[in-house]
Design a protein around this motif. Structure first.
Motif, PDB file in Angstrom:
ATOM      1  N   LEU A  95       9.477  -2.909   4.927  1.00 43.24           N
ATOM      2  CA  LEU A  95       8.069  -2.543   5.076  1.00 43.24           C
ATOM      3  C   LEU A  95       7.743  -1.279   4.281  1.00 43.24           C
ATOM      4  O   LEU A  95       6.690  -1.182   3.657  1.00 43.24           O
ATOM      5  CB  LEU A  95       7.714  -2.351   6.552  1.00 43.24           C
ATOM      6  N   ALA A  96       8.666  -0.321   4.304  1.00 45.30           N
ATOM      7  CA  ALA A  96       8.454   0.920   3.547  1.00 45.30           C
ATOM      8  C   ALA A  96       8.376   0.629   2.051  1.00 45.30           C
ATOM      9  O   ALA A  96       7.494   1.139   1.349  1.00 45.30           O
ATOM     10  CB  ALA A  96       9.567   1.921   3.852  1.00 45.30           C
ATOM     11  N   TRP A  97       9.287  -0.194   1.541  1.00 41.78           N
ATOM     12  CA  TRP A  97       9.259  -0.537   0.120  1.00 41.78           C
ATOM     13  C   TRP A  97       8.016  -1.362  -0.224  1.00 41.78           C
ATOM     14  O   TRP A  97       7.443  -1.213  -1.305  1.00 41.78           O
ATOM     15  CB  TRP A  97      10.521  -1.272  -0.298  1.00 41.78           C
ATOM     16  N   LEU A  98       7.581  -2.222   0.700  1.00 45.57           N
ATOM     17  CA  LEU A  98       6.357  -2.985   0.485  1.00 45.57           C
ATOM     18  C   LEU A  98       5.166  -2.040   0.358  1.00 45.57           C
ATOM     19  O   LEU A  98       4.312  -2.215  -0.517  1.00 45.57           O
ATOM     20  CB  LEU A  98       6.132  -3.979   1.631  1.00 45.57           C
ATOM     21  N   PHE A  99       5.124  -1.019   1.209  1.00 44.03           N
ATOM     22  CA  PHE A  99       4.049  -0.042   1.120  1.00 44.03           C
ATOM     23  C   PHE A  99       4.066   0.658  -0.231  1.00 44.03           C
ATOM     24  O   PHE A  99       3.034   0.761  -0.901  1.00 44.03           O
ATOM     25  CB  PHE A  99       4.139   1.002   2.249  1.00 44.03           C
ATOM     26  N   VAL A 100       5.246   1.117  -0.651  1.00 39.64           N
ATOM     27  CA  VAL A 100       5.345   1.829  -1.930  1.00 39.64           C
ATOM     28  C   VAL A 100       4.953   0.899  -3.078  1.00 39.64           C
ATOM     29  O   VAL A 100       4.202   1.304  -3.976  1.00 39.64           O
ATOM     30  CB  VAL A 100       6.765   2.404  -2.132  1.00 39.64           C
ATOM     31  N   ALA A 101       5.418  -0.327  -3.048  1.00 47.40           N
ATOM     32  CA  ALA A 101       5.052  -1.283  -4.104  1.00 47.40           C
ATOM     33  C   ALA A 101       3.542  -1.494  -4.143  1.00 47.40           C
ATOM     34  O   ALA A 101       2.938  -1.539  -5.229  1.00 47.40           O
ATOM     35  CB  ALA A 101       5.779  -2.612  -3.887  1.00 47.40           C
ATOM     36  N   SER A 102       2.934  -1.587  -2.972  1.00 45.93           N
ATOM     37  CA  SER A 102       1.473  -1.784  -2.929  1.00 45.93           C
ATOM     38  C   SER A 102       0.752  -0.571  -3.495  1.00 45.93           C
ATOM     39  O   SER A 102      -0.282  -0.711  -4.157  1.00 45.93           O
ATOM     40  CB  SER A 102       1.000  -2.067  -1.500  1.00 45.93           C
ATOM     41  N   ARG A 103       1.288   0.625  -3.264  1.00 48.18           N
ATOM     42  CA  ARG A 103       0.669   1.842  -3.793  1.00 48.18           C
ATOM     43  C   ARG A 103       0.828   1.932  -5.312  1.00 48.18           C
ATOM     44  O   ARG A 103      -0.061   2.421  -6.001  1.00 48.18           O
ATOM     45  CB  ARG A 103       1.253   3.084  -3.127  1.00 48.18           C
ATOM     46  N   ILE A 104       1.958   1.454  -5.824  1.00 46.82           N
ATOM     47  CA  ILE A 104       2.158   1.444  -7.275  1.00 46.82           C
ATOM     48  C   ILE A 104       1.156   0.486  -7.917  1.00 46.82           C
ATOM     49  O   ILE A 104       0.483   0.833  -8.896  1.00 46.82           O
ATOM     50  CB  ILE A 104       3.612   1.066  -7.636  1.00 46.82           C
ATOM     51  N   VAL A 105       1.037  -0.710  -7.352  1.00 45.27           N
ATOM     52  CA  VAL A 105       0.085  -1.688  -7.876  1.00 45.27           C
ATOM     53  C   VAL A 105      -1.336  -1.140  -7.763  1.00 45.27           C
ATOM     54  O   VAL A 105      -2.130  -1.223  -8.711  1.00 45.27           O
ATOM     55  CB  VAL A 105       0.222  -3.046  -7.142  1.00 45.27           C
ATOM     56  N   LEU A 124      -4.930  -3.455   1.035  1.00 45.10           N
ATOM     57  CA  LEU A 124      -4.722  -4.197   2.282  1.00 45.10           C
ATOM     58  C   LEU A 124      -3.244  -4.458   2.545  1.00 45.10           C
ATOM     59  O   LEU A 124      -2.777  -4.314   3.680  1.00 45.10           O
ATOM     60  CB  LEU A 124      -5.506  -5.514   2.248  1.00 45.10           C
ATOM     61  N   VAL A 125      -2.502  -4.827   1.510  1.00 45.26           N
ATOM     62  CA  VAL A 125      -1.059  -5.058   1.673  1.00 45.26           C
ATOM     63  C   VAL A 125      -0.384  -3.787   2.192  1.00 45.26           C
ATOM     64  O   VAL A 125       0.446  -3.832   3.105  1.00 45.26           O
ATOM     65  CB  VAL A 125      -0.417  -5.535   0.356  1.00 45.26           C
ATOM     66  N   GLY A 126      -0.763  -2.646   1.623  1.00 51.47           N
ATOM     67  CA  GLY A 126      -0.203  -1.376   2.090  1.00 51.47           C
ATOM     68  C   GLY A 126      -0.555  -1.091   3.533  1.00 51.47           C
ATOM     69  O   GLY A 126       0.290  -0.615   4.313  1.00 51.47           O
ATOM     70  N   CYS A 127      -1.785  -1.390   3.922  1.00 51.37           N
ATOM     71  CA  CYS A 127      -2.203  -1.170   5.310  1.00 51.37           C
ATOM     72  C   CYS A 127      -1.438  -2.073   6.268  1.00 51.37           C
ATOM     73  O   CYS A 127      -1.068  -1.646   7.370  1.00 51.37           O
ATOM     74  CB  CYS A 127      -3.703  -1.385   5.450  1.00 51.37           C
ATOM     75  N   ILE A 128      -1.190  -3.300   5.861  1.00 54.59           N
ATOM     76  CA  ILE A 128      -0.406  -4.223   6.689  1.00 54.59           C
ATOM     77  C   ILE A 128       1.021  -3.698   6.846  1.00 54.59           C
ATOM     78  O   ILE A 128       1.601  -3.749   7.941  1.00 54.59           O
ATOM     79  CB  ILE A 128      -0.444  -5.647   6.109  1.00 54.59           C
ATOM     80  N   ALA A 129       1.601  -3.176   5.765  1.00 53.76           N
ATOM     81  CA  ALA A 129       2.944  -2.594   5.840  1.00 53.76           C
ATOM     82  C   ALA A 129       2.957  -1.404   6.804  1.00 53.76           C
ATOM     83  O   ALA A 129       3.882  -1.252   7.610  1.00 53.76           O
ATOM     84  CB  ALA A 129       3.421  -2.174   4.454  1.00 53.76           C
ATOM     85  N   ILE A 130       1.930  -0.570   6.743  1.00 52.01           N
ATOM     86  CA  ILE A 130       1.817   0.583   7.645  1.00 52.01           C
ATOM     87  C   ILE A 130       1.732   0.101   9.096  1.00 52.01           C
ATOM     88  O   ILE A 130       2.379   0.657   9.985  1.00 52.01           O
ATOM     89  CB  ILE A 130       0.574   1.436   7.287  1.00 52.01           C
ATOM     90  N   LEU A 131       0.933  -0.920   9.332  1.00 50.49           N
ATOM     91  CA  LEU A 131       0.811  -1.472  10.677  1.00 50.49           C
ATOM     92  C   LEU A 131       2.158  -1.997  11.172  1.00 50.49           C
ATOM     93  O   LEU A 131       2.548  -1.765  12.315  1.00 50.49           O
ATOM     94  CB  LEU A 131      -0.250  -2.575  10.712  1.00 50.49           C
ATOM     95  N   GLY A 132       2.876  -2.684  10.293  1.00 51.67           N
ATOM     96  CA  GLY A 132       4.211  -3.169  10.653  1.00 51.67           C
ATOM     97  C   GLY A 132       5.163  -2.036  10.977  1.00 51.67           C
ATOM     98  O   GLY A 132       5.953  -2.120  11.929  1.00 51.67           O
ATOM     99  N   MET A 133       5.102  -0.962  10.197  1.00 51.29           N
ATOM    100  CA  MET A 133       5.949   0.201  10.474  1.00 51.29           C
ATOM    101  C   MET A 133       5.583   0.816  11.827  1.00 51.29           C
ATOM    102  O   MET A 133       6.463   1.225  12.592  1.00 51.29           O
ATOM    103  CB  MET A 133       5.829   1.236   9.360  1.00 51.29           C
ATOM    104  N   LEU A 134       4.294   0.872  12.119  1.00 53.57           N
ATOM    105  CA  LEU A 134       3.849   1.415  13.407  1.00 53.57           C
ATOM    106  C   LEU A 134       4.404   0.583  14.562  1.00 53.57           C
ATOM    107  O   LEU A 134       4.918   1.141  15.543  1.00 53.57           O
ATOM    108  CB  LEU A 134       2.317   1.439  13.460  1.00 53.57           C
ATOM    109  N   VAL A 135       4.332  -0.717  14.439  1.00 52.64           N
ATOM    110  CA  VAL A 135       4.878  -1.604  15.470  1.00 52.64           C
ATOM    111  C   VAL A 135       6.383  -1.386  15.617  1.00 52.64           C
ATOM    112  O   VAL A 135       6.906  -1.287  16.731  1.00 52.64           O
ATOM    113  CB  VAL A 135       4.549  -3.089  15.155  1.00 52.64           C
ATOM    114  N   GLY A 136       7.083  -1.275  14.486  1.00 52.42           N
ATOM    115  CA  GLY A 136       8.535  -1.041  14.538  1.00 52.42           C
ATOM    116  C   GLY A 136       8.892   0.274  15.217  1.00 52.42           C
ATOM    117  O   GLY A 136       9.831   0.320  16.033  1.00 52.42           O
ATOM    118  N   VAL A 137       8.158   1.323  14.925  1.00 57.82           N
ATOM    119  CA  VAL A 137       8.407   2.608  15.581  1.00 57.82           C
ATOM    120  C   VAL A 137       8.097   2.518  17.052  1.00 57.82           C
ATOM    121  O   VAL A 137       8.849   3.029  17.907  1.00 57.82           O
ATOM    122  CB  VAL A 137       7.590   3.749  14.906  1.00 57.82           C
ATOM    123  N   PHE A 138       7.011   1.843  17.391  1.00 59.28           N
ATOM    124  CA  PHE A 138       6.648   1.677  18.809  1.00 59.28           C
ATOM    125  C   PHE A 138       7.736   0.914  19.560  1.00 59.28           C
ATOM    126  O   PHE A 138       8.167   1.341  20.638  1.00 59.28           O
ATOM    127  CB  PHE A 138       5.307   0.963  18.923  1.00 59.28           C
TER     128      PHE A 138
END
Length: 142
Positions: A95-105, A124-138
Motif C-alpha cells: 500500500l505504501a509503494w502504491l501511494f508513492v507510485a500514485s504520487r509519482i504519476v 484517487l489511487v493514492g487516497c485509496i492506498a492511504i485508506l488501506g494503510m489506515l485500516v491496516g494500522v487500525f
C-alpha cells in the motif's frame, strides 16, 4: 499478524522515495522558475509577493510542490504509526509503494500535460492506498 509484520525497515524505503519525489519536484520547480526569469517571462517585482505571476509551467511545478505537503503528510503519519504498532508486512508495504507510485504519476501529469481527465485518478489511487494503510494500522492497533 504474520502478513502485517515483515520488518519495520521495509516501510522506510517508500517513505524515503516519497521524500525524494518531493525534492525532485523542488528541483524541477527551480529549473522552470530559472528558465522563466532568464527568458524575462516574469519580473522579480511581480513575483516578490504573488505566486500567481509565474508562467504556467513554473506555476504547475510550484502547485505540485505544495501538493507534496498535503496528502503525503497522512502517508508519513500512517507509515510512522504502522512501524509503531508493528503493521509492517507485505500488505502495508504494498500500500505504501502504491501511494508513492500514485504520487509519482500524479506529479508527472501535474507538471507535464496537466490532463484533468487522468490526474484525479492518480490522486484517487493514492487516497485509496492511504485508506488501506489506515485500516491496516487500525487492525494492528486493536
Amino acid at each position: 499478524m504474520g502478513l502485517m509484520n515483515a520488518g519495520m525497515n521495509s516501510l522506510v524505503w517508500p517513505v524515503l522515495a516519497q521524500i525524494l519525489l518531493t525534492l525532485v519536484v523542488l528541483v524541477v520547480m527551480g529549473i522552470f522558475r530559472r528558465k522563466a526569469m532568464m527568458a524575462r517571462e516574469v519580473k522579480i517585482s511581480e513575483i516578490a509577493l504573488k505566486k500567481d505571476a509565474w508562467p504556467s509551467k513554473p506555476q504547475q511545478a510550484a502547485n505540485n510542490f505544495t501538493n507534496q505537503f498535503e496528502t503525503p503528510v497522512l502517508f508519513y503519519v500512517l507509515a510512522i504509526l504502522a512501524i509503531h504498532v508493528g503493521a509492517t508486512g507485505w500488505v502495508m508495504v504494498s500500500l505504501a509503494w502504491l501511494f508513492v507510485a500514485s504520487r509519482i504519476v500524479h506529479a508527472m501529469i501535474h507538471i507535464g500535460s496537466n490532463n484533468m481527465m487522468i490526474r484525479p485518478l492518480a490522486f484517487l489511487v493514492g487516497c485509496i492506498a492511504i485508506l488501506g494503510m489506515l485500516v491496516g494500522v487500525f487492525i494492528a492497533s486493536v
